[in-house]
Design a protein around this motif. Structure first.
Motif, PDB file in Angstrom:
ATOM      1  N   ARG A   4      34.131  15.740  29.396  1.00  0.00           N
ATOM      2  CA  ARG A   4      33.323  14.820  30.196  1.00  0.00           C
ATOM      3  C   ARG A   4      34.188  13.764  30.862  1.00  0.00           C
ATOM      4  NH1 ARG A   4      32.794  10.074  27.531  1.00  0.00           N
ATOM      5  NH2 ARG A   4      32.943  10.086  25.271  1.00  0.00           N
ATOM      6  N   LEU A   5      33.614  13.199  31.917  1.00  0.00           N
ATOM      7  CA  LEU A   5      34.246  12.098  32.629  1.00  0.00           C
ATOM      8  C   LEU A   5      34.250  10.872  31.722  1.00  0.00           C
ATOM      9  CD1 LEU A   5      35.409  11.592  35.483  1.00  0.00           C
ATOM     10  CD2 LEU A   5      33.150  10.780  36.149  1.00  0.00           C
ATOM     11  N   LEU A   6      35.382  10.206  31.617  1.00  0.00           N
ATOM     12  CA  LEU A   6      35.478   9.027  30.761  1.00  0.00           C
ATOM     13  C   LEU A   6      34.832   7.828  31.446  1.00  0.00           C
ATOM     14  CD1 LEU A   6      39.131   9.351  29.385  1.00  0.00           C
ATOM     15  CD2 LEU A   6      36.995  10.228  28.411  1.00  0.00           C
ATOM     16  N   VAL A   7      34.237   6.961  30.631  1.00  0.00           N
ATOM     17  CA  VAL A   7      33.573   5.733  31.089  1.00  0.00           C
ATOM     18  C   VAL A   7      34.234   4.546  30.381  1.00  0.00           C
ATOM     19  CG1 VAL A   7      31.398   6.926  31.581  1.00  0.00           C
ATOM     20  CG2 VAL A   7      31.786   5.940  29.309  1.00  0.00           C
ATOM     21  N   PRO A   8      33.949   3.308  30.819  1.00  0.00           N
ATOM     22  CA  PRO A   8      34.608   2.147  30.201  1.00  0.00           C
ATOM     23  C   PRO A   8      34.515   2.082  28.675  1.00  0.00           C
ATOM     24  CG  PRO A   8      33.607   1.471  32.250  1.00  0.00           C
ATOM     25  CD  PRO A   8      33.177   2.910  32.010  1.00  0.00           C
ATOM     26  N   ASN A   9      33.436   2.605  28.100  1.00  0.00           N
ATOM     27  CA  ASN A   9      33.323   2.612  26.634  1.00  0.00           C
ATOM     28  C   ASN A   9      34.347   3.529  25.968  1.00  0.00           C
ATOM     29  OD1 ASN A   9      31.266   0.754  26.663  1.00  0.00           O
ATOM     30  ND2 ASN A   9      29.637   2.262  26.383  1.00  0.00           N
ATOM     31  N   ASP A  10      35.006   4.383  26.756  1.00  0.00           N
ATOM     32  CA  ASP A  10      36.039   5.291  26.239  1.00  0.00           C
ATOM     33  C   ASP A  10      37.434   4.685  26.334  1.00  0.00           C
ATOM     34  OD1 ASP A  10      34.344   7.568  25.668  1.00  0.00           O
ATOM     35  OD2 ASP A  10      34.190   7.854  27.853  1.00  0.00           O
ATOM     36  N   ALA A  11      37.536   3.413  26.670  1.00  0.00           N
ATOM     37  CA  ALA A  11      38.842   2.785  26.910  1.00  0.00           C
ATOM     38  C   ALA A  11      39.776   2.906  25.712  1.00  0.00           C
ATOM     39  CB  ALA A  11      38.665   1.323  27.299  1.00  0.00           C
ATOM     40  N   GLN A  12      39.271   2.711  24.516  1.00  0.00           N
ATOM     41  CA  GLN A  12      40.133   2.783  23.335  1.00  0.00           C
ATOM     42  C   GLN A  12      40.659   4.204  23.144  1.00  0.00           C
ATOM     43  OE1 GLN A  12      38.383   0.956  19.915  1.00  0.00           O
ATOM     44  NE2 GLN A  12      40.344   0.726  18.902  1.00  0.00           N
ATOM     45  N   ALA A  13      39.809   5.206  23.348  1.00  0.00           N
ATOM     46  CA  ALA A  13      40.239   6.607  23.228  1.00  0.00           C
ATOM     47  C   ALA A  13      41.260   6.938  24.310  1.00  0.00           C
ATOM     48  CB  ALA A  13      39.031   7.539  23.328  1.00  0.00           C
ATOM     49  N   LEU A  14      41.025   6.471  25.546  1.00  0.00           N
ATOM     50  CA  LEU A  14      41.977   6.700  26.633  1.00  0.00           C
ATOM     51  C   LEU A  14      43.323   6.077  26.301  1.00  0.00           C
ATOM     52  CD1 LEU A  14      42.889   7.536  29.481  1.00  0.00           C
ATOM     53  CD2 LEU A  14      41.839   5.424  30.332  1.00  0.00           C
ATOM     54  N   ALA A  15      43.311   4.826  25.858  1.00  0.00           N
ATOM     55  CA  ALA A  15      44.565   4.148  25.527  1.00  0.00           C
ATOM     56  C   ALA A  15      45.321   4.896  24.437  1.00  0.00           C
ATOM     57  CB  ALA A  15      44.288   2.711  25.090  1.00  0.00           C
ATOM     58  N   ALA A  16      44.623   5.344  23.419  1.00  0.00           N
ATOM     59  CA  ALA A  16      45.270   6.021  22.288  1.00  0.00           C
ATOM     60  C   ALA A  16      45.929   7.325  22.729  1.00  0.00           C
ATOM     61  CB  ALA A  16      44.256   6.276  21.181  1.00  0.00           C
ATOM     62  N   ILE A  17      45.217   8.150  23.485  1.00  0.00           N
ATOM     63  CA  ILE A  17      45.806   9.440  23.871  1.00  0.00           C
ATOM     64  C   ILE A  17      46.873   9.252  24.939  1.00  0.00           C
ATOM     65  CG2 ILE A  17      44.105  10.112  25.631  1.00  0.00           C
ATOM     66  CD1 ILE A  17      44.379  13.005  24.316  1.00  0.00           C
ATOM     67  N   ARG A  18      46.687   8.276  25.797  1.00  0.00           N
ATOM     68  CA  ARG A  18      47.703   8.020  26.831  1.00  0.00           C
ATOM     69  C   ARG A  18      49.012   7.562  26.184  1.00  0.00           C
ATOM     70  NH1 ARG A  18      49.911   9.070  31.542  1.00  0.00           N
ATOM     71  NH2 ARG A  18      50.440   7.263  32.756  1.00  0.00           N
ATOM     72  N   LEU A  19      48.931   6.672  25.211  1.00  0.00           N
ATOM     73  CA  LEU A  19      50.138   6.210  24.521  1.00  0.00           C
ATOM     74  C   LEU A  19      50.777   7.349  23.729  1.00  0.00           C
ATOM     75  CD1 LEU A  19      49.002   2.648  23.390  1.00  0.00           C
ATOM     76  CD2 LEU A  19      50.450   3.259  25.339  1.00  0.00           C
ATOM     77  N   GLU A  20      49.961   8.176  23.104  1.00  0.00           N
ATOM     78  CA  GLU A  20      50.502   9.336  22.388  1.00  0.00           C
ATOM     79  C   GLU A  20      51.227  10.267  23.360  1.00  0.00           C
ATOM     80  OE1 GLU A  20      48.849  13.420  20.444  1.00  0.00           O
ATOM     81  OE2 GLU A  20      47.855  11.587  19.750  1.00  0.00           O
ATOM     82  N   ALA A  21      50.624  10.513  24.505  1.00  0.00           N
ATOM     83  CA  ALA A  21      51.232  11.399  25.509  1.00  0.00           C
ATOM     84  C   ALA A  21      52.589  10.867  25.946  1.00  0.00           C
ATOM     85  CB  ALA A  21      50.301  11.537  26.709  1.00  0.00           C
ATOM     86  N   LEU A  22      52.666   9.576  26.206  1.00  0.00           N
ATOM     87  CA  LEU A  22      53.920   8.969  26.651  1.00  0.00           C
ATOM     88  C   LEU A  22      54.979   8.970  25.552  1.00  0.00           C
ATOM     89  CD1 LEU A  22      52.418   6.033  28.695  1.00  0.00           C
ATOM     90  CD2 LEU A  22      53.614   8.029  29.610  1.00  0.00           C
ATOM     91  N   GLU A  23      54.533   8.870  24.315  1.00  0.00           N
ATOM     92  CA  GLU A  23      55.469   8.917  23.188  1.00  0.00           C
ATOM     93  C   GLU A  23      55.968  10.342  22.946  1.00  0.00           C
ATOM     94  OE1 GLU A  23      55.788   6.965  18.797  1.00  0.00           O
ATOM     95  OE2 GLU A  23      53.840   7.761  19.367  1.00  0.00           O
ATOM     96  N   GLN A  24      55.051  11.321  23.002  1.00  0.00           N
ATOM     97  CA  GLN A  24      55.389  12.710  22.691  1.00  0.00           C
ATOM     98  C   GLN A  24      56.113  13.421  23.836  1.00  0.00           C
ATOM     99  OE1 GLN A  24      54.855  14.238  19.640  1.00  0.00           O
ATOM    100  NE2 GLN A  24      54.323  12.171  19.024  1.00  0.00           N
ATOM    101  N   GLU A  25      55.755  13.080  25.066  1.00  0.00           N
ATOM    102  CA  GLU A  25      56.286  13.778  26.246  1.00  0.00           C
ATOM    103  C   GLU A  25      56.755  12.770  27.300  1.00  0.00           C
ATOM    104  OE1 GLU A  25      56.390  17.079  26.210  1.00  0.00           O
ATOM    105  OE2 GLU A  25      55.056  17.480  24.524  1.00  0.00           O
ATOM    106  N   PRO A  26      57.730  11.934  26.998  1.00  0.00           N
ATOM    107  CA  PRO A  26      58.116  10.866  27.936  1.00  0.00           C
ATOM    108  C   PRO A  26      58.603  11.370  29.293  1.00  0.00           C
ATOM    109  CG  PRO A  26      59.730  11.079  26.174  1.00  0.00           C
ATOM    110  CD  PRO A  26      58.567  11.945  25.806  1.00  0.00           C
ATOM    111  N   GLU A  27      59.146  12.572  29.345  1.00  0.00           N
ATOM    112  CA  GLU A  27      59.654  13.091  30.617  1.00  0.00           C
ATOM    113  C   GLU A  27      58.551  13.620  31.523  1.00  0.00           C
ATOM    114  OE1 GLU A  27      62.717  15.958  29.891  1.00  0.00           O
ATOM    115  OE2 GLU A  27      64.091  14.449  29.105  1.00  0.00           O
TER     116      GLU A  27
END
Length: 168
Positions: A4-27
């Motif tokens: 589903r399309l993310l909404v503002p209430n999904d901000a914490q989930a977005l932040a968590a997976i985005r930070l994980e992505a940048l940590e796991q796959e920085p390139e």
């Protein structure tokens, strides 16, 4: 699995997976972990509020309420380039790779973009060394149209990107 399309209430989930992505796959991403860590929950909420105004957005894949995959898009704004959109921020958690999550995320995003009715080309850039990702995008119908040498610089290391497109 729920896509589903993310909404503002999904901000914490977005932040968590985005930070994980940048940590796991920085390139694989243009943003850096250090930059994104500085963002507050309100920053992430604002990003999602803006994203739902039709010009950009993020889709999430959820399994049992947990976000396991992410894909983003934006469309170009100028009159002569509004027929194009760009895929960004594609990431699937390691445990969910090879299960179809990436395909479902891409299909949902492409269907969403096609529903606009005036987008007829979708582009993306993928790190050239990530052959699994290149093959995935090719299976989804994307074709390469060029390579950008030294597209990203991470410390002293340069990373090349392959640019790809899909026509509706």
């Amino acid at each position: 699995m729920e896509i589903r399309l993310l909404v503002p209430n999904d901000a914490q989930a977005l932040a968590a997976i985005r930070l994980e992505a940048l940590e796991q796959e920085p390139e694989a991403f243009g943003a850096s972990l250090e930059e994104e860590k500085k963002k507050s929950l309100e920053d992430w909420q604002a990003r999602l509020a803006l994203s739902n105004q039709g010009e950009s957005g993020y889709f999430g894949a959820f399994e049992e309420g947990e976000i396991v995959g992410l894909i983003g898009y934006f469309r170009h704004k100028g009159a002569k380039v509004r027929h194009k959109a760009v895929i960004v921020s594609m990431y699937v958690k390691q445990a969910h790779r090879g299960t179809g999550v990436a395909r479902e995320l891409m299909q949902a995003t492409l269907a969403h973009l096609q529903a606009f009715g005036d987008i007829d080309q979708v582009q993306l850039a993928v790190v050239t060394s990530n052959q699994a990702a290149v093959r995935f995008y090719e299976k989804m119908g994307f074709q390469p149209f060029g390579q950008e040498k030294r597209a990203l610089k991470i410390g002293d290391k340069y990373v090349d990107e392959t640019h790809m497109y899909l026509l509706f």
